[in-house]
Design an enzyme around this catalytic site. Sequence first.
Site, PDB file in Angstrom:
ATOM      1  N   GLY A   1     109.270 -14.858 -15.281  1.00 62.08           N
ATOM      2  CA  GLY A   1     110.036 -15.177 -16.488  1.00 62.08           C
ATOM      3  C   GLY A   1     111.524 -15.021 -16.300  1.00 62.08           C
ATOM      4  O   GLY A   1     112.320 -15.833 -16.790  1.00 62.08           O
TER       5      GLY A   1
ATOM      6  N   GLY B   1     105.790 -18.308 -11.297  1.00 63.85           N
ATOM      7  CA  GLY B   1     104.449 -17.810 -11.003  1.00 63.85           C
ATOM      8  C   GLY B   1     103.580 -18.649 -10.097  1.00 63.85           C
ATOM      9  O   GLY B   1     103.127 -18.190  -9.054  1.00 63.85           O
TER      10      GLY B   1
ATOM     11  N   ARG C   1     105.598  -5.765  -4.503  1.00 65.47           N
ATOM     12  CA  ARG C   1     106.645  -5.227  -5.364  1.00 65.47           C
ATOM     13  C   ARG C   1     107.058  -3.814  -4.956  1.00 65.47           C
ATOM     14  O   ARG C   1     108.222  -3.440  -5.091  1.00 65.47           O
ATOM     15  CB  ARG C   1     106.188  -5.257  -6.828  1.00 65.47           C
ATOM     16  CG  ARG C   1     106.202  -6.661  -7.404  1.00 65.47           C
ATOM     17  CD  ARG C   1     105.729  -6.716  -8.833  1.00 65.47           C
ATOM     18  NE  ARG C   1     105.959  -8.041  -9.398  1.00 65.47           N
ATOM     19  CZ  ARG C   1     105.532  -8.423 -10.589  1.00 65.47           C
ATOM     20  NH1 ARG C   1     104.841  -7.585 -11.339  1.00 65.47           N
ATOM     21  NH2 ARG C   1     105.789  -9.639 -11.034  1.00 65.47           N
TER      22      ARG C   1
ATOM     23  N   LYS D   1     103.242 -29.166 -17.380  1.00 69.45           N
ATOM     24  CA  LYS D   1     103.866 -29.677 -18.592  1.00 69.45           C
ATOM     25  C   LYS D   1     105.380 -29.828 -18.489  1.00 69.45           C
ATOM     26  O   LYS D   1     106.070 -28.953 -17.994  1.00 69.45           O
ATOM     27  CB  LYS D   1     103.535 -28.744 -19.761  1.00 69.45           C
ATOM     28  CG  LYS D   1     102.057 -28.706 -20.103  1.00 69.45           C
ATOM     29  CD  LYS D   1     101.803 -27.820 -21.306  1.00 69.45           C
ATOM     30  CE  LYS D   1     100.329 -27.871 -21.731  1.00 69.45           C
ATOM     31  NZ  LYS D   1     100.084 -27.035 -22.924  1.00 69.45           N
TER      32      LYS D   1
END
Length: 397
Positions: free
Chosen positions: A377, A354, A35, A198
């Site tokens: 996100g 992620g 980053r 999921k």
Amino acid sequence: MKTIEDFNFENKKALIRVDFNVPLDENFKVTDTNRIEAAKPSIIKILEDGGSAILMSHLGRPKGVKNSDFSLEHICRTASEIIGVEVKFIADCVGEQVEKAAAELLPGEVLLLENLRFYNEETNGDIDFAKQLSKLGDIYINDAFGTAHRAHASTTVVAQYFGENKCFGYLLAKEIDAIAKVMQTGEKPVLAILGGAKVSSKITIIENILDKVDHLIIGGGMTYTFVKANGGQIGNSICEDDKMPLALDILKKAEEKGVQIHLPVDVIAADNFSNDAKTQVVDSNKIPEGWQGLDAGPKTLANFKEVILKSKTILWNGPIGVFEIESFSNGTIAVGNYIDESTQAGAFSLVGGGDSVAAVKQFGFQNKVSYVSTGGGAMLESLEGKNLPGITAILAV
């Protein structure tokens, strides 16, 4: 879309929101510098123009409490080494002392402010806090995609005090462009590869991208909700029973829109969730009781390879199997190799989210795909079709 290229920073102070939320070890040494390296081009542009850079970021979740464990001072030495210029540090991010330090900053110098999240006003999007931050610079730059989905003081609210003197940094501009290539301007056929455990965590993404893609590969644990919904036997595999009607609805919508969905036809099944489990290759809809599917099988990977190699635009979000366990990492590695091959042949490939980013780093695919997103996100919300506050704030006049 105004980017850093539209400004000359000579004798200007640039207030730049970076994402220096990096992992530290027990000795407070940075263990992943990606980053910081990603922010370097924007900082160098400012300095080479003859300006100075005031960097603001958060680190961890101190929840409004000043805690030395979360001090950005820990990363100053690493940031200085990467940027190639001494990064000065001040132990606060607002107030008279900070304003004085910013005012005294000379062209070519860099100042890093203390952790923004030592103040609850940051995450609350407090107007007065944002106004105090705005006093530090002449031009505001948002280069932190990882927090662009948060309406925080430093990512969103502060922009209103800069009029037209605000822009995207190189990193954030690249993120916006990469997502646009997948969602709007990508060469066809467009393929999305969605994995993970999921269906519920990917519902809105699937619903949003069905109008954008030609092919959709579904892998990982959410496979078994689709297989069971279609009447298959999945043994002890993970399944969201309450999401089976939704899975059938997705399959129906895809058919109506002419999107080809590719589900695993065979899997690596194991008798327990461990590296030394007994395994067997079985049809994805005939998994015996007491066994669970933990990775894609050979026929499935052959099918996936064919689709990936004929695609011109590829989005990869989520692993194909339980890649953290070596025995079940083959499917994820294979898909990475196929995307690499397709990319070398001219396809555009974007990896985001992620677990898929973690897999790409673990297996050395960072430089073998077109772009690896820096925002988990934020990336997911972009794919869901949501407007990100940090991006909207720069576009607003």
